[in-house]
Write a protein that holds these residues in place. Structure first.
Motif, PDB file in Angstrom:
ATOM      1  N   ILE A  48     -12.289   0.385  -3.793  1.00 38.90           N
ATOM      2  CA  ILE A  48     -10.891  -0.012  -3.889  1.00 38.90           C
ATOM      3  C   ILE A  48     -10.827  -1.527  -4.004  1.00 38.90           C
ATOM      4  N   GLY A  49      -9.719  -2.026  -4.517  1.00 40.13           N
ATOM      5  CA  GLY A  49      -9.533  -3.465  -4.643  1.00 40.13           C
ATOM      6  C   GLY A  49      -8.987  -4.069  -3.363  1.00 40.13           C
ATOM      7  N   ALA A  50      -8.972  -5.392  -3.324  1.00 36.46           N
ATOM      8  CA  ALA A  50      -8.514  -6.092  -2.130  1.00 36.46           C
ATOM      9  C   ALA A  50      -7.041  -5.796  -1.841  1.00 36.46           C
ATOM     10  N   GLU A  51      -6.202  -5.792  -2.902  1.00 29.88           N
ATOM     11  CA  GLU A  51      -4.780  -5.543  -2.692  1.00 29.88           C
ATOM     12  C   GLU A  51      -4.534  -4.115  -2.215  1.00 29.88           C
ATOM     13  N   SER A  52      -5.283  -3.170  -2.763  1.00 35.49           N
ATOM     14  CA  SER A  52      -5.144  -1.774  -2.331  1.00 35.49           C
ATOM     15  C   SER A  52      -5.544  -1.633  -0.870  1.00 35.49           C
ATOM     16  N   ARG A  53      -6.623  -2.293  -0.485  1.00 36.48           N
ATOM     17  CA  ARG A  53      -7.058  -2.220   0.905  1.00 36.48           C
ATOM     18  C   ARG A  53      -6.015  -2.802   1.837  1.00 36.48           C
ATOM     19  N   GLN A  54      -5.420  -3.930   1.449  1.00 32.35           N
ATOM     20  CA  GLN A  54      -4.402  -4.561   2.293  1.00 32.35           C
ATOM     21  C   GLN A  54      -3.170  -3.681   2.438  1.00 32.35           C
ATOM     22  N   MET A  55      -2.756  -3.035   1.347  1.00 33.04           N
ATOM     23  CA  MET A  55      -1.588  -2.174   1.420  1.00 33.04           C
ATOM     24  C   MET A  55      -1.869  -0.935   2.266  1.00 33.04           C
ATOM     25  N   LEU A  56      -3.032  -0.324   2.086  1.00 31.90           N
ATOM     26  CA  LEU A  56      -3.374   0.848   2.888  1.00 31.90           C
ATOM     27  C   LEU A  56      -3.467   0.481   4.362  1.00 31.90           C
ATOM     28  N   GLU A  57      -4.034  -0.675   4.635  1.00 35.85           N
ATOM     29  CA  GLU A  57      -4.114  -1.141   6.018  1.00 35.85           C
ATOM     30  C   GLU A  57      -2.715  -1.369   6.580  1.00 35.85           C
ATOM     31  N   GLY A  58      -1.814  -1.925   5.749  1.00 33.86           N
ATOM     32  CA  GLY A  58      -0.442  -2.130   6.198  1.00 33.86           C
ATOM     33  C   GLY A  58       0.252  -0.826   6.526  1.00 33.86           C
ATOM     34  N   VAL A  59       0.027   0.200   5.692  1.00 35.46           N
ATOM     35  CA  VAL A  59       0.626   1.516   5.944  1.00 35.46           C
ATOM     36  C   VAL A  59       0.127   2.080   7.267  1.00 35.46           C
ATOM     37  N   LEU A  60      -1.166   1.950   7.523  1.00 28.97           N
ATOM     38  CA  LEU A  60      -1.732   2.477   8.757  1.00 28.97           C
ATOM     39  C   LEU A  60      -1.181   1.761   9.980  1.00 28.97           C
ATOM     40  N   LEU A 174      18.521  -7.401  14.024  1.00 24.56           N
ATOM     41  CA  LEU A 174      18.725  -6.635  12.794  1.00 24.56           C
ATOM     42  C   LEU A 174      17.403  -6.510  12.056  1.00 24.56           C
ATOM     43  N   VAL A 175      17.313  -5.481  11.233  1.00 29.41           N
ATOM     44  CA  VAL A 175      16.112  -5.250  10.443  1.00 29.41           C
ATOM     45  C   VAL A 175      16.547  -4.851   9.041  1.00 29.41           C
ATOM     46  N   THR A 176      15.831  -5.369   8.046  1.00 31.26           N
ATOM     47  CA  THR A 176      16.146  -5.072   6.650  1.00 31.26           C
ATOM     48  C   THR A 176      15.008  -4.287   6.014  1.00 31.26           C
ATOM     49  N   ILE A 177      15.298  -3.712   4.865  1.00 31.30           N
ATOM     50  CA  ILE A 177      14.251  -2.979   4.153  1.00 31.30           C
ATOM     51  C   ILE A 177      13.122  -3.926   3.743  1.00 31.30           C
ATOM     52  N   GLU A 178      13.464  -5.198   3.514  1.00 21.11           N
ATOM     53  CA  GLU A 178      12.434  -6.180   3.184  1.00 21.11           C
ATOM     54  C   GLU A 178      11.484  -6.382   4.354  1.00 21.11           C
ATOM     55  N   ASP A 179      12.024  -6.418   5.585  1.00 21.29           N
ATOM     56  CA  ASP A 179      11.177  -6.571   6.767  1.00 21.29           C
ATOM     57  C   ASP A 179      10.160  -5.441   6.859  1.00 21.29           C
ATOM     58  N   VAL A 180      10.606  -4.223   6.543  1.00 23.18           N
ATOM     59  CA  VAL A 180       9.716  -3.065   6.622  1.00 23.18           C
ATOM     60  C   VAL A 180       8.667  -3.108   5.520  1.00 23.18           C
ATOM     61  N   LEU A 181       9.093  -3.376   4.290  1.00 23.54           N
ATOM     62  CA  LEU A 181       8.159  -3.379   3.163  1.00 23.54           C
ATOM     63  C   LEU A 181       7.125  -4.484   3.283  1.00 23.54           C
ATOM     64  N   GLU A 182       7.496  -5.606   3.906  1.00 28.23           N
ATOM     65  CA  GLU A 182       6.546  -6.701   4.056  1.00 28.23           C
ATOM     66  C   GLU A 182       5.380  -6.316   4.956  1.00 28.23           C
ATOM     67  N   GLU A 183       5.569  -5.329   5.830  1.00 27.99           N
ATOM     68  CA  GLU A 183       4.467  -4.851   6.653  1.00 27.99           C
ATOM     69  C   GLU A 183       3.422  -4.133   5.805  1.00 27.99           C
ATOM     70  N   ILE A 184       3.841  -3.668   4.614  1.00 31.60           N
ATOM     71  CA  ILE A 184       2.915  -2.960   3.717  1.00 31.60           C
ATOM     72  C   ILE A 184       2.354  -3.891   2.655  1.00 31.60           C
ATOM     73  N   VAL A 185       3.220  -4.605   1.978  1.00 30.89           N
ATOM     74  CA  VAL A 185       2.800  -5.380   0.805  1.00 30.89           C
ATOM     75  C   VAL A 185       2.652  -6.864   1.088  1.00 30.89           C
TER      76      VAL A 185
END
Length: 288
Positions: A48-60, A174-185
């Motif tokens: 896997i690539g570095a970006e894929s690894r970072q995103m998968l790690e963020g999801v976990l 407050l929490v935004t959808i951006e706050d959540v997505l930033e944990e992944i990407v």
């Protein structure tokens, strides 16, 4: 004479990414930490690539996080007072630069809805409209709300902002959808982010200026015809953000003000523990 055993071309690997990953980690890790270590190994083995690894790690990692872990605390929330005069309200919305604002009436705990900044444009076409009629319903979630569930809710109800409530029913942030997505990407650039070559000081309609926290002190000196020096002349700083933070003695928060060398600095936007933008204006001499 033809070769009885001609060489065969390499077969195309038609395994999907998930199949490759599953085969690599078989029989599988016993914990999230082990799975993350396995993903690092997969990256090192070019599976896997570095970006894929970072995103998968963020999801976990996000699977174990709640709204309270990523929310903007109530002390840093930009709210709109429904009873505020329109001119003052508009200035606050413009200075903050957000697309959505919680609106309160009377007490800051009494949030009555969400205002979209773009809806304010309707007032120019139909002045008979009022702010109250433009409000969208506010969504309230507990601090303990899992981020996975919150993201599902955001996608399902098309809300991009939720007010976070603590165990006593008070507004916690407050929490935004951006706050959540930033944990992944990772960090998502917004309307305040610009490329390095697009400039660092901009004039605003109210005759003030928007200045990037990364702007060099020399650049600010030149633009405003001042000489910025900290309380200790021996201290050396490269950027205006670093100098102001040092003089204030803490990491500046949105809305905080500081005066230096005849200039008023108002923190417009922060990100990652640093000031992204200041609103700067000369100190007005009110001496008769």
């Amino acid at each position: 004479m033809s070769d009885p055993h001609p060489s065969r071309p390499d077969r195309e690997d038609k395994r999907t990414f998930l199949q490759k990953l599953a085969e690599f980690i078989h029989p599988g890790p016993d914990s999230t930490d082990e799975l993350i270590e396995t993903l690092v190994d997969a990256e090192q083995n070019n599976i896997i690539g570095a970006e894929s690894r970072q995103m998968l790690e963020g999801v976990l990692r996000m699977a174990d996080m709640t709204a309270g872990d990523v929310m903007v605390p109530t002390t840093r929330m930009d709210l709109v007072d429904i009873g505020e005069p329109m001119d003052s309200l508009l200035r606050g919305v413009i200075d903050a630069g957000h697309s959505r604002f919680p609106v309160f009436e009377g007490d800051r705990e009494n949030i009555i809805g969400i205002l979209l900044a773009k809806d304010l444009l309707k007032l120019y076409r139909a002045p008979e409209h009022n702010i109250r009629a433009m409000l969208r319903p506010a969504v309230f979630v507990p601090e303990s709300k899992w981020l996975n569930d919150l993201l599902t809710d955001f996608r399902g109800n098309r809300n991009h902002l939720a007010v976070v409530i603590d165990e006593f029913g008070r507004v916690a942030g407050l929490v935004t959808i951006e706050d959540v997505l930033e944990e992944i990407v990772g960090e998502i650039e917004d309307e305040f982010d610009i490329a390095d070559d697009e400039g660092d000081i901009f004039s605003l309609a109210d005759r003030t200026y928007r200045v990037s926290g990364d702007t060099t002190i020399e650049r600010v000196d030149e633009a405003f015809k001042v000489k910025l020096i900290g309380s200790d002349p021996e201290d050396e700083f490269d950027t205006i953000g670093g100098l102001i933070a040092h003089e204030m003695g803490h990491v500046p928060k949105r809305g905080e003000r500081f005066t230096l060398a005849g200039l008023n600095f108002v923190v417009m936007h922060t990100k990652g523990g640093a000031v992204k933008w200041f609103k700067v204006s000369p100190v007005v001499d009110e001496t008769p």
